[in-house]
Design an enzyme around this catalytic site. Sequence first.
Site, mmCIF file in Angstrom:
data_model
loop_
_atom_site.group_PDB
_atom_site.id
_atom_site.type_symbol
_atom_site.label_atom_id
_atom_site.label_comp_id
_atom_site.label_asym_id
_atom_site.label_seq_id
_atom_site.Cartn_x
_atom_site.Cartn_y
_atom_site.Cartn_z
ATOM 1 C CG HIS A 289 -5.469 3.047 11.616
ATOM 2 N ND1 HIS A 289 -5.466 2.364 10.411
ATOM 3 C CD2 HIS A 289 -4.360 3.834 11.606
ATOM 4 C CE1 HIS A 289 -4.400 2.715 9.727
ATOM 5 N NE2 HIS A 289 -3.706 3.614 10.412
ATOM 6 C CB THR B 20 -1.403 2.156 19.384
ATOM 7 O OG1 THR B 20 -0.761 3.247 18.716
ATOM 8 C CG2 THR B 20 -1.972 2.653 20.697
ATOM 9 N NE ARG C 287 -3.196 -6.187 15.997
ATOM 10 C CZ ARG C 287 -2.167 -5.398 15.794
ATOM 11 N NH1 ARG C 287 -1.528 -5.437 14.639
ATOM 12 N NH2 ARG C 287 -1.738 -4.571 16.722
ATOM 13 C CG ASN D 170 -5.000 5.173 6.905
ATOM 14 O OD1 ASN D 170 -6.166 5.574 7.024
ATOM 15 N ND2 ASN D 170 -4.693 4.056 6.295
ATOM 16 N NE ARG E 15 -3.435 0.238 -0.263
ATOM 17 C CZ ARG E 15 -3.889 0.611 -1.462
ATOM 18 N NH1 ARG E 15 -3.774 -0.178 -2.511
ATOM 19 N NH2 ARG E 15 -4.427 1.803 -1.622
ATOM 20 C CB ILE E 16 3.423 2.640 2.285
ATOM 21 C CG1 ILE E 16 2.426 2.699 3.455
ATOM 22 C CG2 ILE E 16 4.349 3.868 2.313
ATOM 23 C CD1 ILE E 16 1.476 3.885 3.401
ATOM 24 C CB CYS F 7 -0.106 7.217 8.867
ATOM 25 S SG CYS F 7 -0.884 5.821 9.746
ATOM 26 C CB THR F 8 -1.064 7.480 14.131
ATOM 27 O OG1 THR F 8 0.035 6.600 14.376
ATOM 28 C CG2 THR F 8 -2.232 6.672 13.612
ATOM 29 C CB SER G 67 7.469 3.588 5.035
ATOM 30 O OG SER G 67 7.376 2.175 5.175
#
Length: 350
Positions: free
Chosen positions: A186, A218, A205, A322, A14-15, A159-160, A125
């Site tokens: 998120h 987190t 999860r 995000n 994704r990034i 991102c956060t 990243s």
Amino acid sequence: MNFPVRLAINGYGRIGRCVLRALQESGRGDYYQVVLVNEPSDLDSMAYLTRFDSTHGIFPGDVSAEDGHLRINGQKIRVTHADSPEAVDWRAEGVDYLLECSGQYGSREGLMRFVGAGCPRVLVSQPANSAQDVDATIVHGVNHESLHGGETIVSAASCTTNAIVPVLDLLDRAYGIRHALLTTLHSVMNDQPLIDGYHHRDLRRTRSAMQSIVPVSTGLAQGVERLLPNLAGKVQAKAIRVPIHNVSAIDMVLNLRENEGADAINALMRDATEIVPGLLDYSDNPHASIDFNHNPHSAIVDGSQTRTNGDGFANLFIWFDNEWGFANRMLDVLDCWVGKREQGGAAARR
């Protein structure tokens, strides 16, 4: 350094794909050239997912796969499918900077494997395992001027962190923060299954991402303290995954040293949008999350949700894409790093 700067991307999820697309959409083509992408997946799938993106839409240009290369708007990018840094001949492509977007490397030892394999500088990243694992952790708009150009490994944080640190910094400078409680809402991520399954050691999860609101762990509080050490011991954070594909939010509860009303806090946020253009935005329209899909800002303060109670307590609501916002901040950090290195080289030549 000669332009264009030669870039490689490790990890084309994704990034990684958003970073390549942001390079194209931001008009940086005269300054940067992606010469290599390393991704375990096959080339045809890479080209397909570059061209067709369920979140950000069809790629605004030409994409094809041919002879071991991605072709983006006529430019050929070599593609490799290695599972280790040493298995790629980065030197052969003359890579100046590697954008490490796989999310698999957080220690200095792991990241230095890329350096040893021929990537002289690495932009990561994600947050490093510790502050000592990188030469700098940078949130653009807060501490990017601390770069000097001679760094080897730099983290662009998360991102956060990019969404919340500029806002916390503004509020702390203006009013002083006694305590902060941050709740991140998120969008789902690829460490969650679509249906219940043996997917993660965190039992929450293992549950279906699209059927439940899922609390997760987190490191946001530690990330804030790494960038804003004056807030050490004052920040707590929790995170909740919500069943949407993109765009997230942070609900901030603050105990301020000074009593300020919602109007004054919103005025501070509106004025801040002019300090670093493109970093923060402000709106008081009646929004839903979809309004911020493909929004390049680090954070958008929703002024309609600001609340105070007159005893130093304030509640703010922050939206952020995000994926797209963070990809654009990575490129801003890269711009600053390259610029500082150029300044250092010019000074040395004088």
